[in-house]
Design a protein around this motif. Structure first.
Motif, short mmCIF file in Angstrom:
data_model
loop_
_atom_site.label_atom_id
_atom_site.label_comp_id
_atom_site.label_asym_id
_atom_site.label_seq_id
_atom_site.Cartn_x
_atom_site.Cartn_y
_atom_site.Cartn_z
N THR A 111 0.44 -0.89 -0.10
CA THR A 111 -0.16 0.35 0.20
C THR A 111 1.03 1.72 0.12
O THR A 111 0.62 1.88 -0.61
CB THR A 111 -0.65 -0.49 1.47
OG1 THR A 111 -0.18 -0.03 2.47
CG2 THR A 111 -1.47 -1.53 1.03
N ASP A 154 -5.70 -0.67 -4.28
CA ASP A 154 -7.29 -1.67 -4.25
C ASP A 154 -7.59 -2.63 -3.54
O ASP A 154 -6.78 -3.19 -2.91
CB ASP A 154 -6.29 -2.37 -5.31
CG ASP A 154 -7.57 -2.99 -6.28
OD1 ASP A 154 -8.48 -3.79 -6.16
OD2 ASP A 154 -6.83 -4.31 -6.93
N LEU A 155 -9.02 -1.97 -2.90
CA LEU A 155 -9.61 -2.97 -1.47
C LEU A 155 -9.87 -4.40 -2.05
O LEU A 155 -9.08 -5.29 -1.14
CB LEU A 155 -10.71 -2.04 -1.04
CG LEU A 155 -10.27 -0.91 -0.31
CD1 LEU A 155 -11.99 0.07 -0.11
CD2 LEU A 155 -9.35 -1.21 0.47
N LEU A 158 -6.47 -5.71 -1.57
CA LEU A 158 -5.76 -6.31 -0.25
C LEU A 158 -6.58 -7.07 0.01
O LEU A 158 -5.45 -8.11 1.43
CB LEU A 158 -5.60 -4.34 0.28
CG LEU A 158 -5.12 -4.54 1.22
CD1 LEU A 158 -3.54 -5.05 0.83
CD2 LEU A 158 -5.62 -3.05 2.29
N GLU A 159 -7.89 -7.25 0.32
CA GLU A 159 -8.50 -8.16 0.83
C GLU A 159 -7.96 -9.17 0.02
O GLU A 159 -7.64 -10.65 1.72
CB GLU A 159 -10.26 -8.06 0.80
CG GLU A 159 -10.81 -6.84 1.48
CD GLU A 159 -10.88 -7.38 2.60
OE1 GLU A 159 -10.72 -8.58 3.21
OE2 GLU A 159 -11.47 -6.36 3.35
N LEU A 174 -10.69 -5.20 7.73
CA LEU A 174 -9.77 -3.67 7.05
C LEU A 174 -10.29 -2.50 6.77
O LEU A 174 -10.97 -2.32 6.57
CB LEU A 174 -9.63 -4.67 5.37
CG LEU A 174 -8.53 -3.13 4.65
CD1 LEU A 174 -7.35 -3.72 5.10
CD2 LEU A 174 -8.34 -3.71 3.63
N GLU A 175 -9.67 -1.65 8.05
CA GLU A 175 -9.43 0.04 7.65
C GLU A 175 -8.93 0.59 6.83
O GLU A 175 -7.68 0.58 7.25
CB GLU A 175 -10.07 0.10 8.80
CG GLU A 175 -11.28 -0.10 9.91
CD GLU A 175 -10.57 0.40 11.48
OE1 GLU A 175 -9.94 0.88 11.45
OE2 GLU A 175 -11.43 -0.56 12.29
N VAL A 176 -8.94 1.42 5.28
CA VAL A 176 -8.29 1.92 5.10
C VAL A 176 -9.03 4.09 5.74
O VAL A 176 -9.52 3.80 4.74
CB VAL A 176 -8.08 1.81 3.53
CG1 VAL A 176 -7.09 2.47 2.87
CG2 VAL A 176 -7.52 0.33 3.39
#
Length: 179
Positions: A111, A154-155, A158-159, A174-176
């Motif tokens: 990230t 890109d969530l 990342l997941e 997940l927290e962005v």
């Protein structure tokens, strides 16, 4: 006659290795000269092999090939310097695989942000039996990523990364967040 690679000569001409009798023969020298032209790119590559295996020096396409050697898939949308850094970090990250520090370092690399991991578990000791256990009863891993301003993440990718790298029995959140 067109050269295989324009301007690339071999540092080891085959004709100079022949006995003197063949060095005086123009046909033999032309024939070995043609072989020199064909073999010059391979010889040049072998002479520079350490540079090809260094991700910070290797050509761009070879950097992606090195990533494949190390079992890593690079995001083609990343700039070249970031891809090179990811390949260079593969081995140190493999050493940390399965640890919280390894997960943190991997998510930071992917990230470019700052990562905080919050685990619901805990460790404690007590001399008294039946003491309360630390942490929460249900396992949960919270991954909080603070990305620099103007950075997109890109969530979905990342997941997928979190699912692949965290312990399988531990659910995650997940927290962005931005700066």
């Amino acid at each position: 006659m067109r050269r295989a690679v324009e301007g690339l000569d071999t540092p080891y001409p085959i004709g100079t290795l022949l006995p003197a009798l063949f060095q005086e023969d123009p046909l033999a020298m032309r024939w070995t000269g043609a072989l020199d032209e064909v073999l010059a790119p391979a010889i040049s590559t072998l002479d520079c092999l350490p540079a090809y295996t260094d991700p910070l020096l290797a050509p761009a396409d070879f950097t992606r090939w090195l990533a494949g050697w190390l079992g890593t898939v690079l995001d083609e949308n990343w700039p070249l310097h970031r891809q090179r850094g990811a390949v260079a970090q593969c081995v140190p990250l493999f050493r940390l695989r399965g640890t919280a520090e390894g997960l943190r370092a991997l998510v930071e690399l992917v990230t470019g942000g700052e990562v905080e991991l919050v685990d619901s578990g805990g460790v404690s000791w007590s001399q008294a039996p039946n003491s309360p256990l630390p942490g929460a009863a249900a396992a949960l891993l919270t991954v909080r990523v603070t990305v620099p301003e103007g950075t997109s993440v890109d969530l979905a990718a990342l997941e997928e990364l979190l699912v692949a790298e965290k312990p399988a029995h531990v659910p995650h959140r997940l927290e962005v967040v931005g700066p």
